[in-house]
Design a protein around this motif. Structure first.
Motif, PDB file in Angstrom:
ATOM      1  N   GLU A  78       0.756  -1.282  -0.022  1.00  0.00           N
ATOM      2  CA  GLU A  78       0.116  -0.054  -0.030  1.00  0.00           C
ATOM      3  C   GLU A  78       0.848   1.375  -0.019  1.00  0.00           C
ATOM      4  N   GLY A  79       2.274   1.224   0.309  1.00  0.00           N
ATOM      5  CA  GLY A  79       3.043   2.177   0.215  1.00  0.00           C
ATOM      6  C   GLY A  79       3.434   2.799  -1.169  1.00  0.00           C
ATOM      7  N   ARG A  80       3.169   2.069  -2.309  1.00  0.00           N
ATOM      8  CA  ARG A  80       3.604   2.373  -3.561  1.00  0.00           C
ATOM      9  C   ARG A  80       3.102   3.682  -4.104  1.00  0.00           C
ATOM     10  N   LEU A  81       4.024   4.602  -4.622  1.00  0.00           N
ATOM     11  CA  LEU A  81       3.523   5.661  -5.352  1.00  0.00           C
ATOM     12  C   LEU A  81       2.960   5.370  -6.921  1.00  0.00           C
ATOM     13  N   ALA A  82       3.877   4.713  -7.643  1.00  0.00           N
ATOM     14  CA  ALA A  82       3.764   4.357  -8.957  1.00  0.00           C
ATOM     15  C   ALA A  82       4.373   3.105  -9.528  1.00  0.00           C
ATOM     16  N   VAL A  83       3.884   2.994 -10.552  1.00  0.00           N
ATOM     17  CA  VAL A  83       4.209   1.556 -11.146  1.00  0.00           C
ATOM     18  C   VAL A  83       4.672   1.836 -12.837  1.00  0.00           C
ATOM     19  N   ALA A  84       5.649   1.357 -13.290  1.00  0.00           N
ATOM     20  CA  ALA A  84       6.166   1.254 -14.909  1.00  0.00           C
ATOM     21  C   ALA A  84       6.424  -0.050 -15.315  1.00  0.00           C
ATOM     22  N   VAL A  85       6.218  -0.061 -16.610  1.00  0.00           N
ATOM     23  CA  VAL A  85       6.420  -1.388 -17.164  1.00  0.00           C
ATOM     24  C   VAL A  85       7.304  -1.133 -18.402  1.00  0.00           C
ATOM     25  N   ALA A  86       8.642  -1.706 -18.825  1.00  0.00           N
ATOM     26  CA  ALA A  86       9.345  -1.368 -19.922  1.00  0.00           C
ATOM     27  C   ALA A  86       9.582  -2.951 -20.711  1.00  0.00           C
ATOM     28  N   VAL A  87       9.280  -2.879 -21.921  1.00  0.00           N
ATOM     29  CA  VAL A  87       9.253  -3.764 -22.741  1.00  0.00           C
ATOM     30  C   VAL A  87      10.396  -3.578 -23.752  1.00  0.00           C
ATOM     31  N   GLY A  88      11.221  -4.611 -24.296  1.00  0.00           N
ATOM     32  CA  GLY A  88      12.118  -4.213 -25.476  1.00  0.00           C
ATOM     33  C   GLY A  88      12.672  -5.471 -25.811  1.00  0.00           C
ATOM     34  N   ASP A  89      14.174  -5.426 -26.472  1.00  0.00           N
ATOM     35  CA  ASP A  89      15.002  -6.568 -26.803  1.00  0.00           C
ATOM     36  C   ASP A  89      15.987  -6.829 -25.849  1.00  0.00           C
ATOM     37  N   ASP A  90      16.320  -5.801 -24.911  1.00  0.00           N
ATOM     38  CA  ASP A  90      17.409  -5.837 -24.202  1.00  0.00           C
ATOM     39  C   ASP A  90      17.256  -5.533 -22.533  1.00  0.00           C
ATOM     40  N   PRO A  91      17.478  -6.431 -21.619  1.00  0.00           N
ATOM     41  CA  PRO A  91      17.222  -6.166 -20.136  1.00  0.00           C
ATOM     42  C   PRO A  91      17.957  -5.241 -19.726  1.00  0.00           C
ATOM     43  N   ALA A  92      19.315  -4.720 -20.081  1.00  0.00           N
ATOM     44  CA  ALA A  92      19.840  -3.323 -19.744  1.00  0.00           C
ATOM     45  C   ALA A  92      19.106  -2.242 -20.192  1.00  0.00           C
ATOM     46  N   GLY A  93      18.611  -2.097 -21.375  1.00  0.00           N
ATOM     47  CA  GLY A  93      17.731  -0.985 -21.769  1.00  0.00           C
ATOM     48  C   GLY A  93      16.229  -0.895 -20.810  1.00  0.00           C
ATOM     49  N   CYS A  94      15.780  -2.159 -20.671  1.00  0.00           N
ATOM     50  CA  CYS A  94      14.522  -1.853 -19.662  1.00  0.00           C
ATOM     51  C   CYS A  94      14.930  -1.263 -18.176  1.00  0.00           C
ATOM     52  N   ARG A  95      16.071  -1.658 -17.977  1.00  0.00           N
ATOM     53  CA  ARG A  95      16.362  -1.261 -16.420  1.00  0.00           C
ATOM     54  C   ARG A  95      16.770   0.420 -16.731  1.00  0.00           C
ATOM     55  N   ALA A  96      17.569   0.636 -17.482  1.00  0.00           N
ATOM     56  CA  ALA A  96      17.601   2.017 -17.893  1.00  0.00           C
ATOM     57  C   ALA A  96      16.218   2.965 -18.054  1.00  0.00           C
ATOM     58  N   THR A  97      15.470   2.409 -18.665  1.00  0.00           N
ATOM     59  CA  THR A  97      14.092   2.904 -18.839  1.00  0.00           C
ATOM     60  C   THR A  97      13.531   3.071 -17.582  1.00  0.00           C
ATOM     61  N   LEU A  98      13.462   1.892 -16.569  1.00  0.00           N
ATOM     62  CA  LEU A  98      12.691   2.133 -15.321  1.00  0.00           C
ATOM     63  C   LEU A  98      13.550   3.299 -14.338  1.00  0.00           C
ATOM     64  N   ASP A  99      14.969   3.006 -14.531  1.00  0.00           N
ATOM     65  CA  ASP A  99      15.692   4.042 -13.707  1.00  0.00           C
ATOM     66  C   ASP A  99      15.254   5.489 -14.164  1.00  0.00           C
ATOM     67  N   ALA A 100      15.139   5.742 -15.229  1.00  0.00           N
ATOM     68  CA  ALA A 100      14.538   7.155 -16.030  1.00  0.00           C
ATOM     69  C   ALA A 100      13.108   7.394 -15.570  1.00  0.00           C
ATOM     70  N   VAL A 101      12.346   6.627 -15.192  1.00  0.00           N
ATOM     71  CA  VAL A 101      10.746   6.857 -14.707  1.00  0.00           C
ATOM     72  C   VAL A 101      11.256   7.405 -13.382  1.00  0.00           C
ATOM     73  N   ALA A 102      12.029   6.776 -12.551  1.00  0.00           N
ATOM     74  CA  ALA A 102      12.170   7.235 -11.022  1.00  0.00           C
ATOM     75  C   ALA A 102      12.259   8.691 -11.185  1.00  0.00           C
ATOM     76  N   THR A 103      13.034   9.375 -12.027  1.00  0.00           N
ATOM     77  CA  THR A 103      13.716  10.883 -11.991  1.00  0.00           C
ATOM     78  C   THR A 103      12.358  11.507 -12.395  1.00  0.00           C
ATOM     79  N   ARG A 104      11.393  10.876 -12.936  1.00  0.00           N
ATOM     80  CA  ARG A 104      10.192  11.770 -13.318  1.00  0.00           C
ATOM     81  C   ARG A 104       8.959  11.639 -12.519  1.00  0.00           C
ATOM     82  N   ILE A 105       8.861  10.996 -11.236  1.00  0.00           N
ATOM     83  CA  ILE A 105       7.740  11.000 -10.262  1.00  0.00           C
ATOM     84  C   ILE A 105       7.665  12.188  -9.428  1.00  0.00           C
ATOM     85  N   ARG A 106       6.905  12.912  -9.493  1.00  0.00           N
ATOM     86  CA  ARG A 106       6.647  14.027  -8.732  1.00  0.00           C
ATOM     87  C   ARG A 106       5.279  13.691  -7.824  1.00  0.00           C
TER      88      ARG A 106
END
Length: 411
Positions: free
Chosen positions: A379-407
């Motif tokens: 219940e403490g969660r603020l937001a959720v994001a899902v990333a899909v692609g061809d590269d696990p590292a790219g998905c991690r980078a995308t989800l890291d980027a989302v973290a900087t955009r949560i207000r």
């Protein structure tokens, strides 16, 4: 051409939170006339359902049975579906009364009650942690001492890692036992010995979402779990590969079938969790429903298999359609506050995010009281994001980027 009135009729018990379950109901609406039993006011669900009935409680079969029998008599249901953990036992009792597939409350109880799961599967020779059910902190300390090493304290009848915590020694067992004992979900009855003390099993943890038709288990997705906020076992994310070698691993698949057969699961959807150890997969638990945390949606995105339609098929006594049409990789991640407070608003600035973002949305609504774990488990969660692609590292980078955009705006 099939008209809307010719579609099979499906009874669904509690749709759940929109953020976590809308995708399932959206899919069901393409193939079924869905009638919803709900214990809360129906709102967003109206776009996907053919009718609904308000009931006092979906955790009490008697509160649903009269209406279910009347509706079934007037226009028969082809099947009944429930993915709400707190309601699945009551739903099974109604399913049995209607004579529909999957209606065996004893089977559901063997999954819901983790002590019964352990006892049943011990007899079947399944590799799983040693486990002791306890009522008091003194009993927990005694059990932990007998088991030795780190132990896991977990509620006997909850899911989603609610109330689960690791304790390294008797002192930590005493300190953390009240957390587990005090974790409850409305409508879920408390057993006489409500806490399990179990051996801690080392290794990465996976979950397997499957459907079962006439006793045969067919795997849809395998997710690799990310845990955080140790010693609490908060599920902070899940990773998936549509070409995961585990999908064809004979030892895992044989163990999965053996477990379902031993538990008596004939028709339905399941979410089974394992630890992967050097000596093979060790069972953690079996849930008699589709997985939560958007795991089935992630699976649909990376494989093309529709989990809602597969679950509905077996609920109606039909063989599921499992036809993967892609092999992508993906991740779901949950974002948490760094302090306790009441939410005014949560916004995610999506402009400029990579194209691998498949989904991003707030979880906490205005007025929600949130906190980081252990106070804010799930219940403490603020937001959720899902990333899909061809590269696990790219998905991690995308989800890291989302973290900087949560207000977060605090009330």
């Amino acid at each position: 051409m099939t008209t809307a009135t010719q579609l099979p009729r499906l009874l669904l018990v509690n749709a759940g939170m929109r953020v976590y379950r809308e995708y399932l109901l959206r899919s069901l609406a393409t193939r079924y006339r869905v009638h919803l039993f709900s214990s809360y006011p129906v709102s967003w669900e109206l776009s996907y359902i053919a009718g609904h009935t308000s009931v006092r409680s979906t955790t009490d079969a008697d509160d649903m049975l009269t209406s279910a029998l009347e509706l079934h008599s007037a226009d028969a249901f082809a099947g009944m579906l429930c993915w709400d953990e707190a309601s699945i036992l009551a739903a099974a009792r109604v399913t049995q009364a209607l004579g529909l597939p999957g209606g065996d409350p004893a089977v559901v109880e063997r999954c819901r009650d983790k002590r019964l799961t352990r006892l049943t599967l011990d007899e079947a020779g399944v590799a799983q942690p040693r486990s002791v059910a306890v009522s008091t902190v003194d009993e927990a300390v005694t059990a932990a001492t007998e088991l030795g090493g780190p132990v896991v304290l977990k509620p006997r009848a909850l899911g989603g890692s609610l109330g689960v915590v690791v304790a390294d020694d008797p002192e930590q067992v005493r300190e953390r036992f009240p957390f587990t004992l005090g974790t409850e979900v409305a409508g879920v009855p408390r057993a006489d010995a409500p806490v399990l003390v179990e051996q801690y099993v080392s290794g990465p943890e996976i979950s397997v979402d499957a459907v079962v038709h006439q006793g045969r288990v067919e795997v849809m997705f395998i997710a690799h779990k990310d845990l955080g906020f140790a010693p609490y076992c908060e599920e902070v994310g899940h990773r998936m590969d549509g070409a995961d070698p585990l999908l064809k691993d004979p030892e895992l698949l044989d163990q999965l079938q053996h477990i379902h057969t031993a538990l008596g699961i004939r028709d339905g959807a399941t979410h089974t969790e394992f630890k992967l150890t050097g000596s093979g997969p060790v069972l953690i638990e079996v849930n008699g429903r589709l997985g939560g945390d958007l795991i089935p949606q992630l699976g649909q995105l990376v494989t093309g298999i529709d989990p809602a339609l597969a679950a509905a098929s077996v609920a109606c006594g039909r063989s599921p359609e499992l036809r993967p049409d892609r092999t992508l990789v993906g991740s779901v991640r949950f974002y948490y506050p760094d302090r306790e407070g009441t939410i005014g608003a949560v916004r995610v600035e999506e402009s400029g995010l990579p194209g691998t973002v498949a989904l991003v949305m707030p979880v906490a609504e205005p007025g929600f009281r949130v906190a980081p774990p252990p106070e804010g488990i799930m219940e403490g969660r603020l937001a959720v994001a899902v990333a899909v692609g061809d590269d696990p590292a790219g998905c991690r980078a995308t989800l890291d980027a989302v973290a900087t955009r949560i207000r977060t705006v605090w009330a």
